[in-house]
Write a protein that holds these residues in place. Sequence first.
Motif, PDB file in Angstrom:
ATOM      1  N   SER A 145      10.693  61.399  79.039  1.00 57.67           N
ATOM      2  CA  SER A 145       9.926  60.212  78.643  1.00 57.67           C
ATOM      3  C   SER A 145      10.574  58.913  79.103  1.00 57.67           C
ATOM      4  CB  SER A 145       9.749  60.184  77.119  1.00 57.67           C
ATOM      5  OG  SER A 145      11.004  60.114  76.471  1.00 57.67           O
ATOM      6  N   ASP A 146      11.885  58.920  79.368  1.00 53.78           N
ATOM      7  CA  ASP A 146      12.538  57.689  79.819  1.00 53.78           C
ATOM      8  C   ASP A 146      12.462  57.509  81.327  1.00 53.78           C
ATOM      9  OD1 ASP A 146      14.241  59.730  80.475  1.00 53.78           O
ATOM     10  OD2 ASP A 146      16.076  58.704  79.833  1.00 53.78           O
ATOM     11  N   LEU A 154       2.055  63.903  83.045  1.00 48.35           N
ATOM     12  CA  LEU A 154       3.418  64.212  83.441  1.00 48.35           C
ATOM     13  C   LEU A 154       4.287  64.542  82.224  1.00 48.35           C
ATOM     14  CD1 LEU A 154       4.019  61.583  86.262  1.00 48.35           C
ATOM     15  CD2 LEU A 154       3.439  64.007  86.480  1.00 48.35           C
ATOM     16  N   LEU A 155       4.091  63.834  81.135  1.00 46.86           N
ATOM     17  CA  LEU A 155       4.843  64.148  79.917  1.00 46.86           C
ATOM     18  C   LEU A 155       4.506  65.555  79.436  1.00 46.86           C
ATOM     19  CD1 LEU A 155       4.581  60.756  77.973  1.00 46.86           C
ATOM     20  CD2 LEU A 155       6.529  61.634  79.288  1.00 46.86           C
ATOM     21  N   ASN A 164      14.421  58.991  89.745  1.00 50.26           N
ATOM     22  CA  ASN A 164      14.932  58.051  88.740  1.00 50.26           C
ATOM     23  C   ASN A 164      13.824  57.440  87.911  1.00 50.26           C
ATOM     24  OD1 ASN A 164      16.831  57.749  91.362  1.00 50.26           O
ATOM     25  ND2 ASN A 164      18.048  57.569  89.494  1.00 50.26           N
ATOM     26  N   GLY A 165      12.639  57.322  88.488  1.00 45.19           N
ATOM     27  CA  GLY A 165      11.526  56.748  87.748  1.00 45.19           C
ATOM     28  C   GLY A 165      10.198  57.005  88.425  1.00 45.19           C
ATOM     29  N   ILE A 166       9.166  57.197  87.614  1.00 45.23           N
ATOM     30  CA  ILE A 166       7.801  57.327  88.126  1.00 45.23           C
ATOM     31  C   ILE A 166       6.923  56.336  87.385  1.00 45.23           C
ATOM     32  CG2 ILE A 166       5.786  58.819  88.385  1.00 45.23           C
ATOM     33  CD1 ILE A 166       7.589  61.190  88.625  1.00 45.23           C
ATOM     34  N   VAL A 167       6.253  55.482  88.131  1.00 46.02           N
ATOM     35  CA  VAL A 167       5.308  54.523  87.571  1.00 46.02           C
ATOM     36  C   VAL A 167       3.901  55.083  87.755  1.00 46.02           C
ATOM     37  CG1 VAL A 167       4.288  52.232  87.818  1.00 46.02           C
ATOM     38  CG2 VAL A 167       6.760  52.508  87.975  1.00 46.02           C
ATOM     39  N   LEU A 188       9.575  65.823  91.799  1.00 39.81           N
ATOM     40  CA  LEU A 188       9.275  64.590  91.082  1.00 39.81           C
ATOM     41  C   LEU A 188      10.096  64.446  89.803  1.00 39.81           C
ATOM     42  CD1 LEU A 188       5.397  64.358  91.552  1.00 39.81           C
ATOM     43  CD2 LEU A 188       7.219  63.395  92.963  1.00 39.81           C
ATOM     44  N   LYS A 189      10.418  65.557  89.163  1.00 40.14           N
ATOM     45  CA  LYS A 189      11.222  65.479  87.934  1.00 40.14           C
ATOM     46  C   LYS A 189      12.637  64.977  88.190  1.00 40.14           C
ATOM     47  CE  LYS A 189       8.828  68.963  85.130  1.00 40.14           C
ATOM     48  NZ  LYS A 189       8.893  70.300  84.494  1.00 40.14           N
TER      49      LYS A 189
END
Length: 371
Positions: free
Chosen positions: A145-146, A138-139, A125-128, A121-122
């Motif tokens: 963070s981006d 997740l943070l 490109n993006g996780i909503v 998952l890391k």
Amino acid sequence: MKIVIVGPLPPPIGGISVHIRRLSRLLQRQGMECIVYNESGHRGDSLNVVPMLSYRRFLLQIPFIQGDLIHFHTIDKRLRLLLGVYRLLGKKIMLTVHGESLAQQLKESSPLMRRMLLRSLKSLNGIVCVNPATTQMLLDQGFHSDRVKTIPAYIHPEDCEEDARAIPAEVHAFLDGRGFVISANGFIRQLPEGDAYGVNLLIEVMRELKSRGLAVRCLFAVLGSAGQSAEERLYYEQLRNRVRGYGLDDSFSWYEAEQTELYPILKKSHLFIRPTITDGYGVSIAEALRFQIPAVASNVCRRPEGTVLFNSGNVGELTDKVLDIMNRYRSYKEETAKLKPVDYGPDLIEWYRRIVKDIPEESQVIPHVNG
């Protein structure tokens, strides 16, 4: 821009499937190409839908799927584990985490499986995340963070007469009858902690309200009835027997929804209740508030602004909240009319554009989560 979406479409009706249907329609209205690989396994009458008949076959297809971005909504842990592999093949991959599925998977996984899932998952490109608590989790796990953002799943419905006509006449007749109308929806599902959608609480609330001689009725829209497991069917029958045993047959109605939207029911209701014991946001709450229908919900997660909250599982407190709304209904309606629930579809599309064009994100959380 071509967006490929992977997830379920109605039927059955559910929060994720409704979100994907509305999102795909929004993309098409804005002139974007959108293909949906439907986990529910049917095409319906849409040319932009590809039925997914087998996960194994689909996993082999992914490297050959053409699109600027592949947006997964799947809750299947096996597929989530493989998303990082597809990133290595040059695909731009995005995942939406609905509800508590990811937190539960990380909790139940072995240390090795947990590391593999997080590593996969890391790389995306993006996780909503529809819930800010998941974003924070997740943070805390070291995600950039981006690449993690909170965007609730609510997208405004298209208000059209066809959706109202699709609901059976007997349901409309029940809603149009005398008295105060409460609506609710959800699956018939038991978790170790209890009734997932709080149907048992609704029945107890109705029993108390009727014992006070109040003219009140409740419609519960049952989702996924055709796919119920043996245990779920048994529990469903137990709930129906409880309604009959309490003498609530005339005031508590079950509507087994398949492809129909909820909002025509909400528009004919006085109050919407969401007594879930776990949740990601509660899209149906925002929908109720959009149509100026007061809403009561459990305090298990951040809810749309204007929601009346009660402590999860507390039937006495829920009853008191409902009674207060009934007694001061005009005041609640006036306050609800002032609310403007946010349509999060444009925020999602804007992030699509940023990912496709490799524009860095400034913040992982949209400031109007409860706007």
